[in-house]
Design a protein around this motif. Structure first.
Motif, PDB file in Angstrom:
ATOM      1  N   GLN A   1      58.116 123.982  49.867  1.00  0.00           N
ATOM      2  CA  GLN A   1      57.243 123.569  51.132  1.00  0.00           C
ATOM      3  C   GLN A   1      56.218 124.499  51.030  1.00  0.00           C
ATOM      4  OE1 GLN A   1      60.449 123.313  53.952  1.00  0.00           O
ATOM      5  NE2 GLN A   1      60.447 121.045  53.870  1.00  0.00           N
ATOM      6  N   LYS A   2      56.049 125.890  50.681  1.00  0.00           N
ATOM      7  CA  LYS A   2      55.091 126.678  51.114  1.00  0.00           C
ATOM      8  C   LYS A   2      54.201 126.469  49.953  1.00  0.00           C
ATOM      9  CE  LYS A   2      53.412 131.039  51.935  1.00  0.00           C
ATOM     10  NZ  LYS A   2      51.974 130.712  51.719  1.00  0.00           N
ATOM     11  N   ILE A   3      54.518 126.099  48.560  1.00  0.00           N
ATOM     12  CA  ILE A   3      53.620 125.662  47.687  1.00  0.00           C
ATOM     13  C   ILE A   3      52.838 124.403  48.208  1.00  0.00           C
ATOM     14  CG2 ILE A   3      53.296 124.639  45.429  1.00  0.00           C
ATOM     15  CD1 ILE A   3      55.903 126.236  44.531  1.00  0.00           C
ATOM     16  N   ILE A   4      53.598 123.432  48.867  1.00  0.00           N
ATOM     17  CA  ILE A   4      52.709 122.134  49.277  1.00  0.00           C
ATOM     18  C   ILE A   4      51.754 122.636  50.390  1.00  0.00           C
ATOM     19  CG2 ILE A   4      53.105 120.078  50.572  1.00  0.00           C
ATOM     20  CD1 ILE A   4      55.745 119.733  48.943  1.00  0.00           C
ATOM     21  N   GLU A   5      52.172 123.467  51.059  1.00  0.00           N
ATOM     22  CA  GLU A   5      51.458 123.716  52.388  1.00  0.00           C
ATOM     23  C   GLU A   5      50.060 124.582  51.948  1.00  0.00           C
ATOM     24  OE1 GLU A   5      51.485 127.088  56.071  1.00  0.00           O
ATOM     25  OE2 GLU A   5      53.334 126.012  55.537  1.00  0.00           O
ATOM     26  N   ASP A   6      50.200 125.346  51.026  1.00  0.00           N
ATOM     27  CA  ASP A   6      49.427 126.097  50.324  1.00  0.00           C
ATOM     28  C   ASP A   6      48.320 125.256  49.665  1.00  0.00           C
ATOM     29  OD1 ASP A   6      50.171 128.414  51.443  1.00  0.00           O
ATOM     30  OD2 ASP A   6      51.090 129.213  49.394  1.00  0.00           O
ATOM     31  N   PHE A   7      48.827 124.283  48.991  1.00  0.00           N
ATOM     32  CA  PHE A   7      47.967 123.314  48.256  1.00  0.00           C
ATOM     33  C   PHE A   7      47.071 122.495  49.375  1.00  0.00           C
ATOM     34  CE2 PHE A   7      47.295 118.975  46.662  1.00  0.00           C
ATOM     35  CZ  PHE A   7      46.499 119.370  45.457  1.00  0.00           C
ATOM     36  N   LYS A   8      48.000 121.755  50.190  1.00  0.00           N
ATOM     37  CA  LYS A   8      47.172 121.211  51.470  1.00  0.00           C
ATOM     38  C   LYS A   8      45.952 122.184  52.121  1.00  0.00           C
ATOM     39  CE  LYS A   8      50.953 118.008  52.625  1.00  0.00           C
ATOM     40  NZ  LYS A   8      51.862 117.587  53.789  1.00  0.00           N
ATOM     41  N   ASN A   9      46.268 123.154  52.038  1.00  0.00           N
ATOM     42  CA  ASN A   9      45.307 124.101  52.837  1.00  0.00           C
ATOM     43  C   ASN A   9      44.041 124.487  52.127  1.00  0.00           C
ATOM     44  OD1 ASN A   9      46.335 124.068  55.366  1.00  0.00           O
ATOM     45  ND2 ASN A   9      47.532 125.860  54.717  1.00  0.00           N
ATOM     46  N   GLY A  10      44.195 124.099  50.603  1.00  0.00           N
ATOM     47  CA  GLY A  10      43.284 124.312  49.826  1.00  0.00           C
ATOM     48  C   GLY A  10      42.106 123.325  49.647  1.00  0.00           C
ATOM     49  N   SER A  11      41.105 123.656  48.662  1.00  0.00           N
ATOM     50  CA  SER A  11      40.070 122.609  48.758  1.00  0.00           C
ATOM     51  C   SER A  11      39.929 121.922  47.490  1.00  0.00           C
ATOM     52  CB  SER A  11      38.938 123.289  49.170  1.00  0.00           C
ATOM     53  OG  SER A  11      38.420 124.424  48.391  1.00  0.00           O
ATOM     54  N   PHE A  12      40.729 122.152  46.447  1.00  0.00           N
ATOM     55  CA  PHE A  12      40.553 121.821  45.068  1.00  0.00           C
ATOM     56  C   PHE A  12      41.224 120.486  44.715  1.00  0.00           C
ATOM     57  CE2 PHE A  12      44.219 124.460  44.978  1.00  0.00           C
ATOM     58  CZ  PHE A  12      45.056 123.931  44.107  1.00  0.00           C
ATOM     59  N   GLY A  13      41.990 119.831  45.893  1.00  0.00           N
ATOM     60  CA  GLY A  13      42.883 118.740  45.265  1.00  0.00           C
ATOM     61  C   GLY A  13      43.208 117.967  46.419  1.00  0.00           C
TER      62      GLY A  13
ATOM     63  N   LEU B   1      65.516 120.130  40.533  1.00  0.00           N
ATOM     64  CA  LEU B   1      67.079 120.190  40.886  1.00  0.00           C
ATOM     65  C   LEU B   1      67.934 120.891  39.484  1.00  0.00           C
ATOM     66  CD1 LEU B   1      67.866 116.934  42.521  1.00  0.00           C
ATOM     67  CD2 LEU B   1      67.705 119.182  43.529  1.00  0.00           C
ATOM     68  N   SER B   2      67.313 120.444  38.344  1.00  0.00           N
ATOM     69  CA  SER B   2      67.880 121.086  37.329  1.00  0.00           C
ATOM     70  C   SER B   2      67.400 122.560  36.551  1.00  0.00           C
ATOM     71  CB  SER B   2      67.879 120.250  35.848  1.00  0.00           C
ATOM     72  OG  SER B   2      66.450 119.966  35.776  1.00  0.00           O
ATOM     73  N   LYS B   3      66.053 122.857  36.874  1.00  0.00           N
ATOM     74  CA  LYS B   3      65.283 124.065  36.409  1.00  0.00           C
ATOM     75  C   LYS B   3      65.068 124.969  37.720  1.00  0.00           C
ATOM     76  CE  LYS B   3      64.814 122.769  32.064  1.00  0.00           C
ATOM     77  NZ  LYS B   3      65.107 123.479  30.812  1.00  0.00           N
ATOM     78  N   LYS B   4      65.193 124.622  38.907  1.00  0.00           N
ATOM     79  CA  LYS B   4      65.025 125.319  40.052  1.00  0.00           C
ATOM     80  C   LYS B   4      63.855 126.309  39.996  1.00  0.00           C
ATOM     81  CE  LYS B   4      69.884 125.181  41.186  1.00  0.00           C
ATOM     82  NZ  LYS B   4      70.114 123.957  40.982  1.00  0.00           N
ATOM     83  N   GLU B   5      63.733 127.397  39.874  1.00  0.00           N
ATOM     84  CA  GLU B   5      62.713 128.311  39.947  1.00  0.00           C
ATOM     85  C   GLU B   5      61.862 128.193  38.863  1.00  0.00           C
ATOM     86  OE1 GLU B   5      61.748 132.861  41.524  1.00  0.00           O
ATOM     87  OE2 GLU B   5      63.695 131.928  41.845  1.00  0.00           O
ATOM     88  N   ALA B   6      62.165 127.918  37.638  1.00  0.00           N
ATOM     89  CA  ALA B   6      61.232 127.666  36.425  1.00  0.00           C
ATOM     90  C   ALA B   6      60.224 126.671  36.878  1.00  0.00           C
ATOM     91  CB  ALA B   6      62.119 127.345  35.246  1.00  0.00           C
ATOM     92  N   ALA B   7      60.796 125.449  37.490  1.00  0.00           N
ATOM     93  CA  ALA B   7      60.148 124.013  37.866  1.00  0.00           C
ATOM     94  C   ALA B   7      59.063 124.553  39.012  1.00  0.00           C
ATOM     95  CB  ALA B   7      61.086 123.274  38.313  1.00  0.00           C
ATOM     96  N   LEU B   8      59.374 125.154  39.919  1.00  0.00           N
ATOM     97  CA  LEU B   8      58.654 125.842  41.013  1.00  0.00           C
ATOM     98  C   LEU B   8      57.372 126.724  40.426  1.00  0.00           C
ATOM     99  CD1 LEU B   8      60.828 126.523  43.840  1.00  0.00           C
ATOM    100  CD2 LEU B   8      59.367 124.841  43.754  1.00  0.00           C
ATOM    101  N   ASP B   9      57.758 127.777  39.447  1.00  0.00           N
ATOM    102  CA  ASP B   9      57.094 128.525  38.924  1.00  0.00           C
ATOM    103  C   ASP B   9      55.881 127.683  38.185  1.00  0.00           C
ATOM    104  OD1 ASP B   9      58.061 130.902  40.009  1.00  0.00           O
ATOM    105  OD2 ASP B   9      59.141 131.390  38.033  1.00  0.00           O
ATOM    106  N   LYS B  10      56.280 126.512  37.406  1.00  0.00           N
ATOM    107  CA  LYS B  10      55.525 125.923  36.561  1.00  0.00           C
ATOM    108  C   LYS B  10      54.447 125.009  37.494  1.00  0.00           C
ATOM    109  CE  LYS B  10      54.124 123.701  32.816  1.00  0.00           C
ATOM    110  NZ  LYS B  10      53.880 124.272  31.617  1.00  0.00           N
ATOM    111  N   ILE B  11      55.061 124.406  38.668  1.00  0.00           N
ATOM    112  CA  ILE B  11      54.177 123.872  39.608  1.00  0.00           C
ATOM    113  C   ILE B  11      53.028 124.955  39.952  1.00  0.00           C
ATOM    114  CG2 ILE B  11      54.002 122.815  41.906  1.00  0.00           C
ATOM    115  CD1 ILE B  11      56.707 121.533  41.416  1.00  0.00           C
ATOM    116  N   GLN B  12      53.556 126.051  40.152  1.00  0.00           N
ATOM    117  CA  GLN B  12      52.578 126.972  40.741  1.00  0.00           C
ATOM    118  C   GLN B  12      51.643 127.374  39.981  1.00  0.00           C
ATOM    119  OE1 GLN B  12      52.512 128.225  44.324  1.00  0.00           O
ATOM    120  NE2 GLN B  12      50.524 128.981  43.579  1.00  0.00           N
ATOM    121  N   ARG B  13      51.778 127.492  38.658  1.00  0.00           N
ATOM    122  CA  ARG B  13      50.899 127.768  37.411  1.00  0.00           C
ATOM    123  C   ARG B  13      50.076 126.650  37.427  1.00  0.00           C
ATOM    124  NH1 ARG B  13      55.683 129.396  34.707  1.00  0.00           N
ATOM    125  NH2 ARG B  13      55.139 127.692  33.289  1.00  0.00           N
ATOM    126  N   ASN B  14      50.389 125.577  37.406  1.00  0.00           N
ATOM    127  CA  ASN B  14      49.470 124.307  37.150  1.00  0.00           C
ATOM    128  C   ASN B  14      48.584 124.283  38.212  1.00  0.00           C
ATOM    129  OD1 ASN B  14      50.826 123.498  34.627  1.00  0.00           O
ATOM    130  ND2 ASN B  14      52.287 122.245  35.815  1.00  0.00           N
TER     131      ASN B  14
END
Length: 119
Positions: A64-76, A14-27
């Motif tokens: 939600q797209k990040i979550i969906e992609d993660f769920k469809n992956g096989s590494f976690g 909520l505070s960092k918005k896109e930067a937080a999403l980018d961090k999640i994606q990079r992680n």
């Protein structure tokens, strides 16, 4: 194979918005590239999407797209249980935002690293 508990809270989103999403994606990309050594258990704050909706979070579709992609992956695994203590007991280390699980991990003498959105 080591199990890493990856916790994300709603406040950075909520505070960092896109930067937080980018961090999640990079992680998640780093976790994926090391999937031969680690298995990530991603546990977002259980009311994350509810608070995002209440605050008219404009990047909800991207989250939600990040979550969906993660769920469809096989590494976690995407964890939606409410018992962080039990989850922490099954993991070897912690990475992410502050949560109660930090204390559970420390009590068990397991490594903890707090995520910094700005790095």
């Amino acid at each position: 194979m080591k199990r890493i508990l990856y916790y994300t809270d709603v406040l950075p989103l909520l505070s960092k918005k896109e930067a937080a999403l980018d961090k999640i994606q990079r992680n998640l990309e780093i976790f994926s590239s090391n999937s031969d050594k680690i298995r990530v258990i991603w546990h977002p704050y259980e009311k994350c999407e509810e608070y995002m909706k209440l605050n008219h979070f404009e990047l909800m579709d991207q989250y939600q797209k990040i979550i969906e992609d993660f769920k469809n992956g096989s590494f976690g695994e995407f964890d939606e249980t409410s018992d962080l203590k039990a989850l922490a007991d099954t993991c070897d280390a912690y990475y992410g935002d502050y949560s109660d699980a930090v204390y559970y991990m420390q009590e068990s003498k397991k490594p903890v690293m707090i995520q910094n959105i700005d790095v």
